[in-house]
Each structure stands twice: as C-alpha cells, then as structure tokens.
Design a protein around this motif. Structure first.
Motif, mmCIF file in Angstrom:
data_model
loop_
_atom_site.group_PDB
_atom_site.id
_atom_site.type_symbol
_atom_site.label_atom_id
_atom_site.label_comp_id
_atom_site.label_asym_id
_atom_site.label_seq_id
_atom_site.Cartn_x
_atom_site.Cartn_y
_atom_site.Cartn_z
ATOM 1 N N PHE A 1 -77.039 -80.309 -0.399
ATOM 2 C CA PHE A 1 -76.600 -80.449 0.981
ATOM 3 C C PHE A 1 -77.550 -79.725 1.924
ATOM 4 N N MET A 2 -77.618 -80.253 3.130
ATOM 5 C CA MET A 2 -78.357 -79.614 4.222
ATOM 6 C C MET A 2 -77.378 -79.476 5.381
ATOM 7 N N ASN A 3 -77.619 -78.579 6.291
ATOM 8 C CA ASN A 3 -76.805 -78.437 7.510
ATOM 9 C C ASN A 3 -75.312 -78.299 7.229
ATOM 10 N N TYR A 4 -74.939 -77.300 6.482
ATOM 11 C CA TYR A 4 -73.528 -76.978 6.249
ATOM 12 C C TYR A 4 -72.736 -78.151 5.670
ATOM 13 N N LYS A 5 -73.298 -78.798 4.695
ATOM 14 C CA LYS A 5 -72.620 -79.845 3.920
ATOM 15 C C LYS A 5 -72.331 -81.112 4.725
ATOM 16 N N THR A 6 -73.026 -81.307 5.835
ATOM 17 C CA THR A 6 -72.810 -82.538 6.586
ATOM 18 C C THR A 6 -73.869 -83.587 6.253
ATOM 19 N N LYS A 7 -75.018 -83.152 5.758
ATOM 20 C CA LYS A 7 -76.085 -84.073 5.375
ATOM 21 C C LYS A 7 -76.425 -83.834 3.914
ATOM 22 N N LEU A 8 -76.608 -84.922 3.195
ATOM 23 C CA LEU A 8 -76.976 -84.830 1.785
ATOM 24 C C LEU A 8 -78.423 -85.267 1.648
ATOM 25 N N ARG A 9 -79.208 -84.479 0.947
ATOM 26 C CA ARG A 9 -80.613 -84.810 0.696
ATOM 27 C C ARG A 9 -80.711 -85.425 -0.689
ATOM 28 N N LEU A 10 -81.374 -86.581 -0.752
ATOM 29 C CA LEU A 10 -81.570 -87.295 -1.999
ATOM 30 C C LEU A 10 -83.058 -87.404 -2.275
ATOM 31 N N LEU A 11 -83.396 -87.603 -3.525
ATOM 32 C CA LEU A 11 -84.776 -87.814 -3.933
ATOM 33 C C LEU A 11 -84.902 -89.230 -4.470
ATOM 34 N N PHE A 12 -85.898 -89.971 -3.981
ATOM 35 C CA PHE A 12 -86.262 -91.255 -4.570
ATOM 36 C C PHE A 12 -87.496 -90.978 -5.396
ATOM 37 N N LEU A 13 -87.431 -91.274 -6.680
ATOM 38 C CA LEU A 13 -88.542 -90.971 -7.573
ATOM 39 C C LEU A 13 -88.765 -92.135 -8.515
ATOM 40 N N ASP A 14 -89.959 -92.652 -8.486
ATOM 41 C CA ASP A 14 -90.366 -93.703 -9.399
ATOM 42 C C ASP A 14 -91.705 -93.288 -9.986
ATOM 43 N N LYS A 15 -92.276 -94.116 -10.833
ATOM 44 C CA LYS A 15 -93.513 -93.741 -11.512
ATOM 45 C C LYS A 15 -94.646 -93.395 -10.555
ATOM 46 N N CYS A 16 -94.776 -94.113 -9.474
ATOM 47 C CA CYS A 16 -95.963 -93.977 -8.625
ATOM 48 C C CYS A 16 -95.685 -93.524 -7.199
ATOM 49 N N ILE A 17 -94.451 -93.318 -6.837
ATOM 50 C CA ILE A 17 -94.143 -92.920 -5.462
ATOM 51 C C ILE A 17 -92.823 -92.142 -5.432
ATOM 52 N N GLU A 18 -92.717 -91.252 -4.473
ATOM 53 C CA GLU A 18 -91.466 -90.524 -4.285
ATOM 54 C C GLU A 18 -91.251 -90.269 -2.802
ATOM 55 N N GLY A 19 -90.029 -89.953 -2.459
ATOM 56 C CA GLY A 19 -89.715 -89.674 -1.063
ATOM 57 C C GLY A 19 -88.354 -89.034 -0.924
ATOM 58 N N ASP A 20 -88.064 -88.609 0.288
ATOM 59 C CA ASP A 20 -86.782 -87.987 0.617
ATOM 60 C C ASP A 20 -85.894 -88.992 1.327
ATOM 61 N N ILE A 21 -84.625 -88.960 0.983
ATOM 62 C CA ILE A 21 -83.613 -89.762 1.659
ATOM 63 C C ILE A 21 -82.602 -88.777 2.236
ATOM 64 N N LEU A 22 -82.325 -88.924 3.511
ATOM 65 C CA LEU A 22 -81.303 -88.101 4.161
ATOM 66 C C LEU A 22 -80.162 -89.019 4.548
ATOM 67 N N ILE A 23 -78.940 -88.642 4.181
ATOM 68 C CA ILE A 23 -77.773 -89.438 4.534
ATOM 69 C C ILE A 23 -76.710 -88.523 5.137
ATOM 70 N N HIS A 24 -75.959 -89.087 6.063
ATOM 71 C CA HIS A 24 -74.795 -88.383 6.602
ATOM 72 C C HIS A 24 -73.874 -89.413 7.226
ATOM 73 N N PHE A 25 -72.623 -89.034 7.361
ATOM 74 C CA PHE A 25 -71.618 -89.932 7.915
ATOM 75 C C PHE A 25 -71.742 -89.988 9.423
ATOM 76 N N THR A 26 -71.484 -91.170 9.976
ATOM 77 C CA THR A 26 -71.578 -91.346 11.426
ATOM 78 C C THR A 26 -70.206 -91.454 12.079
ATOM 79 N N ASN A 27 -69.145 -91.448 11.265
ATOM 80 C CA ASN A 27 -67.792 -91.478 11.843
ATOM 81 C C ASN A 27 -66.882 -90.551 11.032
ATOM 82 N N VAL A 28 -65.762 -90.161 11.615
ATOM 83 C CA VAL A 28 -64.861 -89.214 10.951
ATOM 84 C C VAL A 28 -64.164 -89.828 9.739
ATOM 85 N N GLU A 29 -64.033 -91.150 9.721
ATOM 86 C CA GLU A 29 -63.398 -91.831 8.583
ATOM 87 C C GLU A 29 -64.307 -91.867 7.360
#
Length: 179
Positions: free
Chosen positions: A114-142
């Motif tokens: 988690f980042m920012n007090y558990k409101t954003k989750l950081r994910l890793l995309f990892l494959d043989k030849c490339i990697e990157g960061d994925i940031l996700i968070h909810f946009t509504n209270v539901e």
C-alpha cells in the motif's frame, strides 16, 4: 535407550516449534524473518478482489484480482498478496491476449504494498523483458470503480520472439469497473 529416546523427542519438539509459522499483520514493518506469515488480518486487500473491466484505446481490458498466500522461498516467509490475471479484447470481443491460463505464482501482476495510508495499492508488472509499476485506487466510496495507471521507463520490445507481445499491458491511465 531411554536417553536416546528422550533426546529424539526433544529434537522433534524443537524442530516442530521452529517450523511453526508466526502470523503477523500484513502492514508490519521491518525485516522479514523466517517462518513469518504477513497475513491480511484486517481484510484490506479484499475490496480489490474480483473482476474489473475498462476500455483502453478502443479495446476492452479485463483483469481478475485474487488474494493469495505467496511464499517467498529464498527468504522463507509468506505474505498475502494480490495477483492479477488479465486479457485484452478488441471491440468485437476477440481475445488479443490472455494470462488467465497462468498458475497463480506465475501471474505477471503482483501487489507490492500500500501507498498513501492504504488508499492506493502499488502493483508490479513483470515479464521476461519488461517491467513496470501499476498504481490503483478506488474512485468512489462504494469501491466499484478503480483508477489504473501503468508506468514503465522501458522501451516496448516488438521484434524479439522471446519477448513478444510487450504491447499487451496498457500504458497509461483509465478507469476500471467492478463486474
């Protein structure tokens, strides 16, 4: 014989007690220790679990997040993680690629924390030849809509048959809706 039996019993008790897993909250900070299990005791990962869909550059991106107990063999500890299996379809519903056939521990998308007090989750995309960061968070209270942003500084590989296809992970930002 009695002395050897007693020694054997004590050795077995010591081995068993050392092998038992110690459960600690997922958000515990510090160095990981052997036989620790960083467990999602407060179910903070559960709102992310499920299938999510969104449109990216005229294509339909679908990802299914699952919470799994992930064992890190090298460090000999376990932790609850979110993994993602996904597919991309064209506007007619034809599947362009899919990772739904991968076993859980080979999933290309895994949570890092988690980042920012558990409101954003950081994910890793990892494959043989490339990697990157994925940031996700909810946009509504539901928690039925999620913001997605994928970032990588690496160049997409398109001419290496061992690396193709590397244009599969949508680069950029868009909204996913829970299905």
């Amino acid at each position: 014989i009695m002395k050897n039996l007693l020694l054997f019993i004590l050795l077995m008790i010591g081995t068993f007690s050392n092998a038992q897993e110690q459960i600690v909250p997922l958000e515990t900070k510090g160095w990981s220790e052997e036989n620790m299990y960083y467990k999602d005791l407060d179910n903070e990962l559960l709102p992310f679990v499920g299938t999510w869909k969104g449109t990216f550059q005229g294509k339909i991106f679908e990802i299914t997040f699952s919470r799994i107990k992930y064992h890190l063999t090298l460090d000999n500890f376990s932790m609850d993680r979110i993994i993602g299996k996904y597919k991309m379809s064209d506007s007619n519903g034809n599947i362009l690629y899919s990772t739904y056939n991968l076993i859980d521990n080979k999933a290309k998308v895994k949570s890092l924390g988690f980042m920012n007090y558990k409101t954003k989750l950081r994910l890793l995309f990892l494959d043989k030849c490339i990697e990157g960061d994925i940031l996700i968070h909810f946009t509504n209270v539901e928690k039925t809509q999620m913001y997605w942003k994928y970032i990588t500084n690496q160049t997409i590989v398109t001419d290496d048959s061992n690396c193709a296809p590397y244009n599969e992970m949508p680069r950029g930002e868009f909204i996913l809706n829970k299905q």
